[in-house]
Design a protein around this motif. Structure first.
Motif, PDB file in Angstrom:
ATOM      1  N   LEU A 185       0.887  -1.256  -0.056  1.00  0.00           N
ATOM      2  CA  LEU A 185      -0.022   0.115   0.036  1.00  0.00           C
ATOM      3  C   LEU A 185       0.833   1.415  -0.215  1.00  0.00           C
ATOM      4  O   LEU A 185       0.723   2.347  -0.929  1.00  0.00           O
ATOM      5  CB  LEU A 185      -0.894   0.070   1.160  1.00  0.00           C
ATOM      6  N   LEU A 186       1.945   1.200   0.790  1.00  0.00           N
ATOM      7  CA  LEU A 186       2.782   2.360   0.667  1.00  0.00           C
ATOM      8  C   LEU A 186       3.489   2.729  -0.414  1.00  0.00           C
ATOM      9  O   LEU A 186       3.918   3.866  -0.687  1.00  0.00           O
ATOM     10  CB  LEU A 186       3.765   2.130   2.097  1.00  0.00           C
ATOM     11  N   ALA A 187       3.764   1.649  -1.008  1.00  0.00           N
ATOM     12  CA  ALA A 187       4.388   1.677  -2.247  1.00  0.00           C
ATOM     13  C   ALA A 187       3.480   2.383  -3.356  1.00  0.00           C
ATOM     14  O   ALA A 187       4.060   3.392  -3.995  1.00  0.00           O
ATOM     15  CB  ALA A 187       4.845   0.361  -2.819  1.00  0.00           C
ATOM     16  N   HIS A 188       2.487   2.101  -3.363  1.00  0.00           N
ATOM     17  CA  HIS A 188       1.488   2.902  -4.178  1.00  0.00           C
ATOM     18  C   HIS A 188       1.437   4.425  -3.722  1.00  0.00           C
ATOM     19  O   HIS A 188       1.269   5.126  -4.794  1.00  0.00           O
ATOM     20  CB  HIS A 188       0.016   2.380  -4.137  1.00  0.00           C
ATOM     21  N   ARG A 237     -16.999  -5.108 -10.071  1.00  0.00           N
ATOM     22  CA  ARG A 237     -15.790  -5.420 -10.902  1.00  0.00           C
ATOM     23  C   ARG A 237     -14.732  -4.526 -10.555  1.00  0.00           C
ATOM     24  O   ARG A 237     -13.486  -4.403 -11.250  1.00  0.00           O
ATOM     25  CB  ARG A 237     -16.388  -4.913 -12.388  1.00  0.00           C
ATOM     26  N   LEU A 238     -14.662  -3.868  -9.361  1.00  0.00           N
ATOM     27  CA  LEU A 238     -13.510  -2.797  -9.114  1.00  0.00           C
ATOM     28  C   LEU A 238     -12.543  -3.799  -8.726  1.00  0.00           C
ATOM     29  O   LEU A 238     -12.460  -5.011  -8.073  1.00  0.00           O
ATOM     30  CB  LEU A 238     -13.896  -2.088  -7.669  1.00  0.00           C
ATOM     31  N   PRO A 239     -11.171  -3.711  -9.537  1.00  0.00           N
ATOM     32  CA  PRO A 239     -10.101  -4.704  -9.107  1.00  0.00           C
ATOM     33  C   PRO A 239      -9.342  -4.068  -7.713  1.00  0.00           C
ATOM     34  O   PRO A 239      -9.075  -2.819  -7.593  1.00  0.00           O
ATOM     35  CB  PRO A 239      -9.171  -4.107 -10.083  1.00  0.00           C
ATOM     36  N   LEU A 240      -9.382  -4.944  -6.799  1.00  0.00           N
ATOM     37  CA  LEU A 240      -8.948  -4.738  -5.507  1.00  0.00           C
ATOM     38  C   LEU A 240      -7.473  -5.460  -4.917  1.00  0.00           C
ATOM     39  O   LEU A 240      -7.748  -6.510  -5.248  1.00  0.00           O
ATOM     40  CB  LEU A 240     -10.181  -4.735  -4.592  1.00  0.00           C
ATOM     41  N   SER A 241      -6.783  -4.912  -4.422  1.00  0.00           N
ATOM     42  CA  SER A 241      -5.664  -5.736  -4.122  1.00  0.00           C
ATOM     43  C   SER A 241      -6.032  -6.533  -2.804  1.00  0.00           C
ATOM     44  O   SER A 241      -6.710  -6.263  -2.086  1.00  0.00           O
ATOM     45  CB  SER A 241      -4.315  -4.769  -3.524  1.00  0.00           C
ATOM     46  N   ALA A 242      -5.134  -7.694  -2.584  1.00  0.00           N
ATOM     47  CA  ALA A 242      -5.074  -8.498  -1.495  1.00  0.00           C
ATOM     48  C   ALA A 242      -4.859  -7.759  -0.272  1.00  0.00           C
ATOM     49  O   ALA A 242      -5.649  -7.666   0.984  1.00  0.00           O
ATOM     50  CB  ALA A 242      -4.475  -9.871  -1.563  1.00  0.00           C
ATOM     51  N   ALA A 243      -3.888  -6.796  -0.608  1.00  0.00           N
ATOM     52  CA  ALA A 243      -3.329  -5.969   0.689  1.00  0.00           C
ATOM     53  C   ALA A 243      -4.404  -5.199   1.233  1.00  0.00           C
ATOM     54  O   ALA A 243      -4.615  -4.778   2.303  1.00  0.00           O
ATOM     55  CB  ALA A 243      -1.881  -5.378   0.326  1.00  0.00           C
ATOM     56  N   LEU A 244      -5.099  -4.635   0.307  1.00  0.00           N
ATOM     57  CA  LEU A 244      -6.108  -3.737   0.533  1.00  0.00           C
ATOM     58  C   LEU A 244      -7.335  -4.206   1.275  1.00  0.00           C
ATOM     59  O   LEU A 244      -7.822  -3.792   2.129  1.00  0.00           O
ATOM     60  CB  LEU A 244      -6.598  -2.749  -0.452  1.00  0.00           C
ATOM     61  N   LEU A 245      -7.708  -5.460   0.666  1.00  0.00           N
ATOM     62  CA  LEU A 245      -8.722  -6.180   1.202  1.00  0.00           C
ATOM     63  C   LEU A 245      -8.380  -6.749   2.714  1.00  0.00           C
ATOM     64  O   LEU A 245      -9.500  -6.541   3.494  1.00  0.00           O
ATOM     65  CB  LEU A 245      -9.149  -7.458   0.186  1.00  0.00           C
TER      66      LEU A 245
END
Lengths: 321, 321
Positions: A185-188, A237-245
């Motif tokens: 997340l921080l990298a983004h 349909r929103l693409p969500l990352s495993a880290a965010l979830l």
């Protein structure tokens, strides 16, 4: 040390006194000079980041260097432009060699990553803020604007959404998380990757495009308004990352994707026939909705129910009375 | 009100959504698009003005609007560029309609005066500062740089020197003067007139040029260094206004002309044969010295004695230890 010496000394790796492609004259004269090939247009965007508003006043200058240029370069990606260079207006409360060195290292790394040469700038004393103006080139008439979306087009995004907004509680020290969850997340947030190659690949294919900086719904509103169409966003349909979830749960992750800021992922509209070849070529494209006649942006749940919230994206200034 | 609406609303007169000459796409998309005619180059310069550093924190926003754009446009004059447009990055502590209206009126007036269209920008909340990036075009290879001065050339300036520096005690409230004396000085400080037409007239004639922002001696140092020549400035030839002489006396006026800042008058080197036709055409050119082989800048008195001071022009940051 004079202004130019200051800039040159610390930013030497990103600067280009003579001769990066398209740069006829770089830092050190009254103006820089760019050569634009015949038949091409110059794309220009300006972004300011202010300490305490757009980033924490106390932060890692290396990461700030990366982020400050990436945010501006993302606008070139959104137009489908090929990067040329950038100017840096740097306002600093004091000259600290260690801060400048680390900032310049981060900036230079992102400049190399984006193929942008530092062509000029200004250094002034004052409260910390950074204004970047970025330059790219695009074949005449092929720039991706916000105004060409047509009913029937697909609404697409170029990657996972909400990661940078998800990082914000970590950046602000409001929450903590294990490295495995926090780091992606921080990298983004600190090192967004401007989708320059994707933007160029979408030339002549996407009908409208922008980079998501204020949240998907608010930015879709810009396309809808400029193109005079309606956009439907499908929640499932929103693409969500495993880290965010993992960090926010599904509802929180969806909220970050819809209304969070700082994604710097492309959102674009695409005639259906253009999708398959782009996916085959390996571009990370996710269909998240569709364009129809009408106006505004609607959010639909899995059963097609309208669940549009009244949330709006980040605005630096609210409406004055 | 969003960023673009804010900018559009207050800066409508200077903005140009579609179609000022060379402006293919103006405010409202991710980037502006400029078209540069084949065979021409784009000249670009960035300047930041910070409240309390470059102008008093409390000042007339109309005058600030004029000055902030004029300072940036002067760099286009120094390159001999034909103006196209500018971006404005405006950082404001609060949105005050009266302040923005007055600032925009001053900005718009200078934009019209300089034939510059507002093509994009960013508005952010924070301590008051303004970053302008200006764009002009110049036939390929004809830009006036700092590096072409040759031994034997005349050293010239495009108008009276020291007036803006002379106004500074008035601007800061340290001195008062009658309107007849104060007004011409204050006009030079708040509404410098970028010498755009002179710059264009000097294309193909001047061998080096810049705009004087840090004082004649310091700025001549930039030409001397870039051109690898020596410059002699003759004290008795400095063009000084009656108002400056009346306010400061001769020695003070000379000091303001030599080491004061903010003139935004062109300084340039010219082969002797080029002078007469330019004077005949009515250009306000004053010969103030000469170029010779060597290095550095020397100040000569009426009898040719070297009286070079060790004064240096204004520097935003001094050398770090």
């Amino acid at each position: 040390m004079g202004e130019f010496e200051l800039i040159r000394h610390y930013f030497a790796a990103a600067s280009c006194a003579q001769g990066g492609e398209g740069v006829a004259l770089g830092i050190g004269d009254d103006c820089a000079l760019l050569s634009v090939p015949a038949g091409e247009q110059l794309a220009i965007s300006t972004d300011t980041l202010v300490a305490g508003v757009h980033f924490p006043a106390v932060c890692d200058p290396f990461l700030l260097g990366q982020r400050s240029l990436a945010v501006a370069a993302s606008d070139l990606a959104a137009m489908g432009a090929t990067p040329i260079g950038f100017t840096l207006a740097l306002t600093l409360p004091e000259v600290r060699a260690d801060w400048l060195q680390a900032y310049a290292r981060g900036l230079n790394q992102m400049a190399e990553n984006c193929q942008l040469s530092l062509i000029g700038g200004d250094t002034t004393r004052g409260p910390l803020s950074l204004t970047m103006t970025v330059f790219g080139r695009v074949p005449g008439g092929q720039a991706l604007t916000r105004s060409g979306a047509r009913a029937g087009d697909l609404l697409c995004v170029g990657g996972e959404l909400g990661n940078a907004a998800g990082a914000l509680p970590l950046v602000l020290g409001e929450r903590v998380a294990e490295a495995a969850q926090a780091d992606p997340l921080l990298a983004h947030y600190w090192s967004p990757q401007p989708q320059l190659a994707l933007g160029q690949a979408l030339r002549g294919k996407a009908t409208a495009a922008l980079d998501i900086s204020d949240g998907l719904l608010a930015d879709c509103g810009h396309i809808a308004k400029a193109s005079q169409v309606a956009l439907q966003v499908e929640l499932e349909r929103l693409p969500l990352s495993a880290a965010l979830l993992a960090f926010f749960g599904r509802a929180g992750a969806q909220q970050a994707a819809l209304a969070g800021g700082d994604d710097y992922v492309l959102a674009f509209t695409l005639p259906e026939a253009e999708l398959a070849p782009l996916l085959t070529a390996g571009w990370p494209i996710h269909v998240v909705g569709r364009v129809s006649a009408g106006s505004g942006v609607r959010l639909l749940d899995g059963s097609g129910q309208d669940i549009t919230p009244h949330t709006r994206g980040y605005q630096h200034f609210k409406e004055t009375p």
